[in-house]
Enzyme design. Sequence first.
Site, mmCIF file in Angstrom:
data_model
loop_
_atom_site.group_PDB
_atom_site.id
_atom_site.type_symbol
_atom_site.label_atom_id
_atom_site.label_comp_id
_atom_site.label_asym_id
_atom_site.label_seq_id
_atom_site.Cartn_x
_atom_site.Cartn_y
_atom_site.Cartn_z
ATOM 1 N N ASP A 6 10.076 5.147 -10.197
ATOM 2 C CA ASP A 6 9.636 5.670 -11.491
ATOM 3 C C ASP A 6 10.270 7.010 -11.823
ATOM 4 O O ASP A 6 10.425 7.357 -13.004
ATOM 5 C CB ASP A 6 8.116 5.804 -11.509
ATOM 6 C CG ASP A 6 7.417 4.458 -11.644
ATOM 7 O OD1 ASP A 6 8.111 3.431 -11.562
ATOM 8 O OD2 ASP A 6 6.186 4.428 -11.813
ATOM 9 N N SER A 20 0.816 -1.209 0.000
ATOM 10 C CA SER A 20 0.000 0.000 0.000
ATOM 11 C C SER A 20 0.855 1.267 0.000
ATOM 12 O O SER A 20 1.539 1.552 -0.978
ATOM 13 C CB SER A 20 -0.952 -0.046 1.199
ATOM 14 O OG SER A 20 -1.908 0.980 1.139
ATOM 15 N N LYS A 63 -0.511 -4.118 -3.446
ATOM 16 C CA LYS A 63 -1.820 -3.546 -3.091
ATOM 17 C C LYS A 63 -1.923 -2.169 -3.731
ATOM 18 O O LYS A 63 -1.248 -1.227 -3.320
ATOM 19 C CB LYS A 63 -1.991 -3.435 -1.583
ATOM 20 C CG LYS A 63 -3.328 -2.805 -1.158
ATOM 21 C CD LYS A 63 -3.427 -2.669 0.350
ATOM 22 C CE LYS A 63 -4.768 -2.067 0.761
ATOM 23 N NZ LYS A 63 -4.917 -0.654 0.360
#
Length: 580
Positions: free
Chosen positions: A312, A301, A326
């Site tokens: 990224d 999460s 998740k």
Amino acid sequence: MGTKNTSRFMPLIIAISVVVGILIGTFYARHFAGNKLGIINSSSNKLNALLRVIDDQYVDTVNMTDLVEKAMPQILAELDPHSTYIPAQKLEEVNSELEGSFSGIGIQFTIQEDTIHVNSVIPGGPSEKVGLMAGDRIVMVNDSIFVGKGVTNEKAMRNLKGPKGSQVKLGVKRGTEKDLLSFTITRGDIPQNTIDAAYMIDNDFGYIQISKFGRTTHVELLNAIAQLSHEKCKGLIIDLRDNTGGYMEAATRMVNEFLPEGKLIVYTHGRKYPRMEEYANGTGSCQKMPLVVLVNEGSASASEIFAGAIQDNDRGTIVGRRSFGKGLVQQPIDFSDGSAIRLTIARYYTPSGRCIQRPYENGKDSKYEMDWITRYEHGEFFSKDSIKMDESLRYSTGLGRVVYGGGGIMPDIFVPQDTTGVSSYMIEVSNKGLILQFSFQYTDRNRSKLSEYENEESLLKYLRHQGIIEQFVRFADSKGIKRRNLLINKSYKLLERSLYGNIIYNILGRESYIRYINQSDPTVKKALEILENGEAFPKAPEKESPIMEEKKNDGKKKRTAQTGSFIKSATPSFRYASVC
């Protein structure tokens, strides 16, 4: 004349006829319609009608409140694995884990031999103020005996926690006293930190372990960074292993400390919720500091939001094993009776556009929750090649590095689970909780002597000369686990690590325990190596020739997953004490 009177009263006659018809129809529908609920047109009406019919016509008396309480989790389970129902009696406990504080008496405890043992007393808390001490045994609560098989962790928490300002009376057995001691404690606010450790792991680099993302985590992080900066920290290891998440806002604020202005952190989107984007605002205190983030299969999460944003944006290096996966966002919705639901309202996406939610089947939570065992059996904990990523969910970072959606954050550098020293003897004593039992009993017997040591180095030096392993082997033998010298020798280092770690925790607390464990942790060692070599900032991938790329793809087709039988992790057998 008669016709005029009839015309004048006709609307009233019709209205009365309609009302009578409705009453008669309702009577027959309730008493003779059987299973047919003719005027129910929607699913929500059907559920309400079903409850009314059961309450009105079922053969036995039904506790409708209990029936609804049992049905709520089942209904939500049909949506997704993370939409949940929280009963009123558990809501405060669930919320307090992330809110930064709760109301209680201020102790850490474990239950040993059906009795509450005080592991430590929180400095400045209500228990310390009245004189409760580590090593005390709580045997009475509010003048009632509180020992025996019925004493569970949940029951202890329920009795010791309570509203701020309320009182609880405890009967305590202390080893140095013949008589039972009595304490009346006024409950107060107990701080609950989410950063378990923050220290310089060597002369140049700092280490911060975050257990969850709560209301106070960002402030705790700022304090930790300030502390490490004062010690001339030149790079950071952020440890998110086994961090199951928390508030998304806490994660985005923390990522903001490391990203330059304008960088996308995360975005969310749902059927009823338009796309919402979070960007770095350029006020971060560590925008250029080398960074390594540690993750594993227990990182979920908000942990994955943090790791995904760093990965990224090519801001740091992710090290460890593939994270949980998740990618669903829950919104809390409270009911008037004090209960609540956490309803999935959106998915979150990392800056490259990937959703890292792993696949699930509605209504099959057990299979979803046990996925980590499947990963283990497929060899994913031991070999990166055993992890099969979905090529249709292939994305690129800003530098063009390949990342994947659909199943957690895949680390940039994979570190397999360390099974060095694992044996059947080690597995058996761990699974039966004997390491925990011995560690606590040894600590309790020697608390006065052990408390003389102020840090893990000095305490460890003392423990190494006390024959702890031999004492433990005799203890295990008394509990039915026979001495097996060859297996004990194989697991000797691992047994030392587990036993010493638990004793250090019992005396010096969580951060000292983490400091000790990290000394031999392969993932931490790899992270430190990356920082020392100046390799924390990712580089753009080298372009390969078409021939090399073809050979690489052909090699992928020939790989097969590694398998292995399930065994316990080689990490120390340790559980943090409960806090109340």
